[in-house]
Design a protein around this motif. Structure first.
Motif, PDB file in Angstrom:
ATOM      1  N   TYR A   8      -1.797 -17.242   2.776  1.00  0.00           N
ATOM      2  CA  TYR A   8      -2.347 -15.919   3.032  1.00  0.00           C
ATOM      3  C   TYR A   8      -1.380 -14.825   2.825  1.00  0.00           C
ATOM      4  CZ  TYR A   8      -6.802 -16.613   5.452  1.00  0.00           C
ATOM      5  OH  TYR A   8      -7.989 -17.199   5.878  1.00  0.00           O
ATOM      6  N   MET A   9      -1.545 -13.618   2.024  1.00  0.00           N
ATOM      7  CA  MET A   9      -0.533 -12.679   1.560  1.00  0.00           C
ATOM      8  C   MET A   9      -1.166 -11.298   2.297  1.00  0.00           C
ATOM      9  SD  MET A   9       0.165 -11.026  -1.991  1.00  0.00           S
ATOM     10  CE  MET A   9       1.622 -12.227  -2.582  1.00  0.00           C
ATOM     11  N   ASP A  10      -0.284 -10.708   3.096  1.00  0.00           N
ATOM     12  CA  ASP A  10      -0.430  -9.222   3.463  1.00  0.00           C
ATOM     13  C   ASP A  10      -0.735  -8.487   2.286  1.00  0.00           C
ATOM     14  OD1 ASP A  10      -1.241  -7.455   5.145  1.00  0.00           O
ATOM     15  OD2 ASP A  10       0.634  -7.170   5.997  1.00  0.00           O
ATOM     16  N   LYS A  11      -1.485  -7.499   2.022  1.00  0.00           N
ATOM     17  CA  LYS A  11      -1.589  -6.662   0.576  1.00  0.00           C
ATOM     18  C   LYS A  11      -1.892  -5.188   1.203  1.00  0.00           C
ATOM     19  CE  LYS A  11      -3.833 -10.736  -1.309  1.00  0.00           C
ATOM     20  NZ  LYS A  11      -5.166 -11.131  -1.975  1.00  0.00           N
ATOM     21  N   ILE A  12      -1.394  -4.343   0.455  1.00  0.00           N
ATOM     22  CA  ILE A  12      -1.976  -2.839   0.077  1.00  0.00           C
ATOM     23  C   ILE A  12      -1.859  -2.603  -1.177  1.00  0.00           C
ATOM     24  CG2 ILE A  12       0.545  -1.972   0.837  1.00  0.00           C
ATOM     25  CD1 ILE A  12      -0.951   0.319   2.056  1.00  0.00           C
ATOM     26  N   ALA A  13      -2.773  -1.859  -1.593  1.00  0.00           N
ATOM     27  CA  ALA A  13      -3.013  -1.566  -3.154  1.00  0.00           C
ATOM     28  C   ALA A  13      -3.468  -0.034  -3.271  1.00  0.00           C
ATOM     29  CB  ALA A  13      -3.836  -2.427  -3.734  1.00  0.00           C
ATOM     30  N   ILE A  14      -3.224   0.805  -3.941  1.00  0.00           N
ATOM     31  CA  ILE A  14      -3.955   1.979  -4.762  1.00  0.00           C
ATOM     32  C   ILE A  14      -4.037   2.043  -6.368  1.00  0.00           C
ATOM     33  CG2 ILE A  14      -3.364   3.277  -2.683  1.00  0.00           C
ATOM     34  CD1 ILE A  14      -1.042   4.548  -4.100  1.00  0.00           C
ATOM     35  N   GLY A  15      -4.587   2.739  -6.934  1.00  0.00           N
ATOM     36  CA  GLY A  15      -4.791   2.730  -8.142  1.00  0.00           C
ATOM     37  C   GLY A  15      -3.743   3.692  -9.062  1.00  0.00           C
ATOM     38  N   PRO A  16      -3.989   3.973 -10.181  1.00  0.00           N
ATOM     39  CA  PRO A  16      -2.968   4.840 -11.021  1.00  0.00           C
ATOM     40  C   PRO A  16      -2.881   6.377 -10.671  1.00  0.00           C
ATOM     41  CG  PRO A  16      -4.653   4.492 -12.440  1.00  0.00           C
ATOM     42  CD  PRO A  16      -5.120   3.760 -11.054  1.00  0.00           C
ATOM     43  N   GLY A  17      -1.654   6.755 -11.049  1.00  0.00           N
ATOM     44  CA  GLY A  17      -1.850   8.471 -10.746  1.00  0.00           C
ATOM     45  C   GLY A  17      -1.164   9.057  -9.729  1.00  0.00           C
ATOM     46  N   TYR A  18      -0.317   8.246  -9.117  1.00  0.00           N
ATOM     47  CA  TYR A  18       0.515   8.454  -7.782  1.00  0.00           C
ATOM     48  C   TYR A  18       1.750   8.481  -7.909  1.00  0.00           C
ATOM     49  CZ  TYR A  18      -4.350   8.321  -6.048  1.00  0.00           C
ATOM     50  OH  TYR A  18      -5.689   8.640  -5.951  1.00  0.00           O
ATOM     51  N   ALA A  19       2.538   9.156  -7.181  1.00  0.00           N
ATOM     52  CA  ALA A  19       4.020   8.889  -7.352  1.00  0.00           C
ATOM     53  C   ALA A  19       4.483   7.568  -6.735  1.00  0.00           C
ATOM     54  CB  ALA A  19       4.885  10.253  -6.446  1.00  0.00           C
ATOM     55  N   GLU A  20       5.516   6.864  -6.886  1.00  0.00           N
ATOM     56  CA  GLU A  20       5.917   5.670  -6.186  1.00  0.00           C
ATOM     57  C   GLU A  20       6.334   6.278  -4.788  1.00  0.00           C
ATOM     58  OE1 GLU A  20       6.104   2.455  -6.932  1.00  0.00           O
ATOM     59  OE2 GLU A  20       5.294   2.577  -8.962  1.00  0.00           O
ATOM     60  N   MET A  41       0.733  -1.869  -5.921  1.00  0.00           N
ATOM     61  CA  MET A  41       0.651  -2.701  -4.861  1.00  0.00           C
ATOM     62  C   MET A  41       1.827  -3.497  -4.273  1.00  0.00           C
ATOM     63  SD  MET A  41      -1.827  -6.231  -5.638  1.00  0.00           S
ATOM     64  CE  MET A  41      -1.887  -7.479  -4.207  1.00  0.00           C
ATOM     65  N   GLN A  42       1.868  -3.636  -2.868  1.00  0.00           N
ATOM     66  CA  GLN A  42       2.752  -4.393  -2.127  1.00  0.00           C
ATOM     67  C   GLN A  42       2.200  -5.697  -1.512  1.00  0.00           C
ATOM     68  OE1 GLN A  42       4.935  -1.853   0.487  1.00  0.00           O
ATOM     69  NE2 GLN A  42       5.481  -0.453  -1.067  1.00  0.00           N
ATOM     70  N   GLY A  43       2.744  -6.755  -1.289  1.00  0.00           N
ATOM     71  CA  GLY A  43       2.189  -7.937  -0.982  1.00  0.00           C
ATOM     72  C   GLY A  43       3.405  -8.824  -0.116  1.00  0.00           C
ATOM     73  N   ARG A  44       3.051  -9.288   0.893  1.00  0.00           N
ATOM     74  CA  ARG A  44       4.270 -10.265   1.428  1.00  0.00           C
ATOM     75  C   ARG A  44       3.544 -11.444   1.987  1.00  0.00           C
ATOM     76  NH1 ARG A  44       5.716  -7.217   5.911  1.00  0.00           N
ATOM     77  NH2 ARG A  44       7.717  -6.634   5.016  1.00  0.00           N
ATOM     78  N   LEU A  45       4.063 -12.731   1.759  1.00  0.00           N
ATOM     79  CA  LEU A  45       3.520 -13.881   2.027  1.00  0.00           C
ATOM     80  C   LEU A  45       3.527 -13.959   3.547  1.00  0.00           C
ATOM     81  CD1 LEU A  45       5.142 -15.940  -0.804  1.00  0.00           C
ATOM     82  CD2 LEU A  45       2.697 -15.242  -0.851  1.00  0.00           C
TER      83      LEU A  45
END
Length: 327
Positions: free
Chosen positions: A129-141, A240-244
């Motif tokens: 499993y991987m914990d994930k968070i993601a959003i689309g384009p057009g936003y500041a880092e 996107m950020q993910g952690r195993l």
């Protein structure tokens, strides 16, 4: 640009279009078994079709995200070499049928998916499993943080979009492990789109919220699917950020064997899919972004998106196939 660069660029352009045939072939094969209730059969025909088409490509391909280890998967296993052997050396991440249960039940958003990148560019992720968070384009880092509470991430996204929190919709896999996450998101006033399967599609849907209605993806899912989703986001500019999740000694040992030295590392999309990346997905069943395969009496229609990171090109291909023999 010298001749060598011209040749390389030409190969890349050709590969961008050739990869469409790979996902089209797998999608059509799987679509023939939509609604039949047999997940394994649908997955197997998709695997067989994708492998056959991959072996026509002028590449020296190595499967780094596939159907499993060699002793678990007879075809498209991790480490399998595909292609003609004449062409660029590339890494391949694939899921011939993303959403096997979805296909078996003929529910929305089953896909045939593949990502191709330069050799050594895709994360060699164990099947955990991987914990994930993601959003689309057009936003500041930096407006999302995998370690921040859901309320903070949703508030930051709403602020960046200049909308109320109640206008945000989060996509989350409908699993018992997500009960607390779901409660936390609902407590903010944001909406939730629960999905039963197919978290590659869930992440991809954040890339076009006006079309899909999904602004952010949250929760845990498969790490291999995380790499595929990261490849798509690299091509569109999403974050996107993910952690195993390596919560047993056996999982930690498997990850170490695959070269993962820091089990707590947070991977960004650009860490999971580096360099020039091609991504393609063809709809198997109708969905938010892609139509499913349609079977006519004398033709078959497919709907595919093809993405490339270096040019940020998004191609949408609706094809009408009248040569039914090729399928």
């Amino acid at each position: 640009m010298n001749m060598a660069q011209n040749i390389a660029a030409g190969l890349d352009r050709i590969l961008t279009m050739e990869v469409v045939r790979v996902t089209e072939r797998a999608a059509v094969a799987a679509a023939r078994l939509r609604g039949r209730g047999d997940e394994k059969a649908a997955d197997q025909v998709a695997v067989d079709a994708m492998r056959q088409e991959l072996n026509r490509l002028a590449i020296k391909g190595t499967v780094v995200i596939g159907e499993g280890e060699r002793d678990e998967a007879p075809m498209l296993y991790i480490g399998e070499e595909v292609g003609t052997g004449k062409g660029p050396a590339v890494d391949i991440a694939l899921d011939p049928l993303e959403g096997t249960t979805i296909c078996a039940k003929n529910l929305p958003n089953a896909l045939a998916v593949i990502a191709i990148a330069e050799k050594g560019s895709l994360l060699f992720a164990p099947d955990v499993y991987m914990d994930k968070i993601a959003i689309g384009p057009g936003y500041a880092e930096g407006i999302i943080d995998i370690d921040a509470p859901p309320a903070e991430n949703i508030a930051n996204l709403a602020k960046a979009k200049s909308v109320a929190v109640s206008d945000i919709t989060a996509c989350i896999l409908d699993r018992p492990r997500h009960t607390k996450l779901i409660d936390a998101v609902r407590a903010t006033g944001a909406a939730i789109r629960l999905i039963g399967d197919g978290d590659v599609a869930g992440v991809i849907h954040t890339t076009d919220p006006e079309e899909t209605g999904i602004d952010i993806y949250l929760g845990t899912g498969g790490a291999p699917e995380g790499v595929l989703a990261a490849a798509a986001l690299r091509c569109t500019g999403g974050q996107m950020q993910g952690r195993l999740i390596l919560d047993t000694p056996e999982k930690a040992a498997r990850a170490a064997k695959m070269g993962i030295s820091d089990p707590k590392r947070v991977y960004r999309a650009q860490d999971m899919a580096r360099g020039d990346v091609l991504f393609a997905a063809t709809g198997v069943t109708d969905g938010n972004l892609l139509d499913g395969v349609k079977f006519g009496r004398t033709f078959i229609t497919t709907h595919t998106i093809v993405l490339r990171s270096s040019s940020r090109t998004v191609r949408e291909i609706k094809a009408r196939h009248q040569d039914l023999e090729k399928f």
